[in-house]
Design an enzyme around this catalytic site. Sequence first.
Site, short mmCIF file in Angstrom:
data_model
loop_
_atom_site.label_atom_id
_atom_site.label_comp_id
_atom_site.label_asym_id
_atom_site.label_seq_id
_atom_site.Cartn_x
_atom_site.Cartn_y
_atom_site.Cartn_z
N GLU A 53 0.86 -1.17 0.00
CA GLU A 53 0.00 0.00 0.00
C GLU A 53 0.90 1.23 0.00
O GLU A 53 1.78 1.36 0.86
CB GLU A 53 -0.87 0.04 1.26
CG GLU A 53 -1.71 -1.19 1.50
CD GLU A 53 -2.31 -1.19 2.90
OE1 GLU A 53 -2.13 -0.19 3.64
OE2 GLU A 53 -2.95 -2.19 3.27
N ASP A 64 -3.56 7.61 11.64
CA ASP A 64 -2.13 7.33 11.76
C ASP A 64 -1.53 7.83 13.06
O ASP A 64 -1.81 8.94 13.51
CB ASP A 64 -1.38 7.93 10.57
CG ASP A 64 -1.78 7.29 9.26
OD1 ASP A 64 -1.85 6.05 9.23
OD2 ASP A 64 -2.02 8.01 8.28
#
Length: 271
Positions: A53, A64
């Site tokens: 990815e 994140d």
Amino acid sequence: MAGNLELLGSVLAKAKDENRAALVGYLPAGFPSVDGGVRAVTAMLEGGCDIVEVGLPHSDPVLDGPVIQTADDIALRGGVRIADVIRTVRDAHAATGAPVLCMTYWNPVDRYGVERFAAELAEAGGAGCILPDLPVEESEAWRKAAEQHGLATVFVVAPSSRDERLAKITAVGTGFVYAASLMGVTGTRASVGEQAKDLVGRTRGTTDLPVCVGLGVSNGEQAAEVAGFADGVIVGSAFVKRLLDAPDLESGLAGVRELAAELAAGVRRRP
């Protein structure tokens, strides 16, 4: 040029035939530089990742943790653009023949143009897109463009997702389902936990799509644990950390290859 949705499916099916989980790596484009990022993604695939990815760096990456946020910040300060993300996908796929997806928040795609983004990703040989913050109810425009260009649309499910919600998400997703192993942000963890196993089981009750688990896996032992119940093991922060901690790019690339090999061995020795 059509996207590589079929290639993604065949790689996941091959791993299943080999009685193992697929290894999926993640790295943001433009980190530590655009050229360095291309080399790092390629090294991950050469080292043992089945699928990769490529992240589209974002200024507000809600999913994140600090490690990937640091990498995103380095990429953004380096001037990374969507064209660089597409180039990273193109070059990594061309070098290895492996499926390469883009992982991105929705806002950059919406601003760039849904049709334009899908067309360029497919032309680069991309296999699909992971969209962690795009609600299923608002995804029709993207899904139509993705289907037209042969791209997977991968949605993220979480331990908090109720069964009826899981069914709604998996009914329209393609490629695979990204199962977040825990509530929280990306980052390495001491253990992956039982929540992930339960989520995979509940998700499988709603779909025949492969279920890949991400968030928290950082070594071969954890990869083996997750491979015992998931179709794929997704690793991001641990790869980013190898590059962040390295004194130079060449050392970082060696570290990335070494980690990919360790994780690849892990997914092959599922309990």
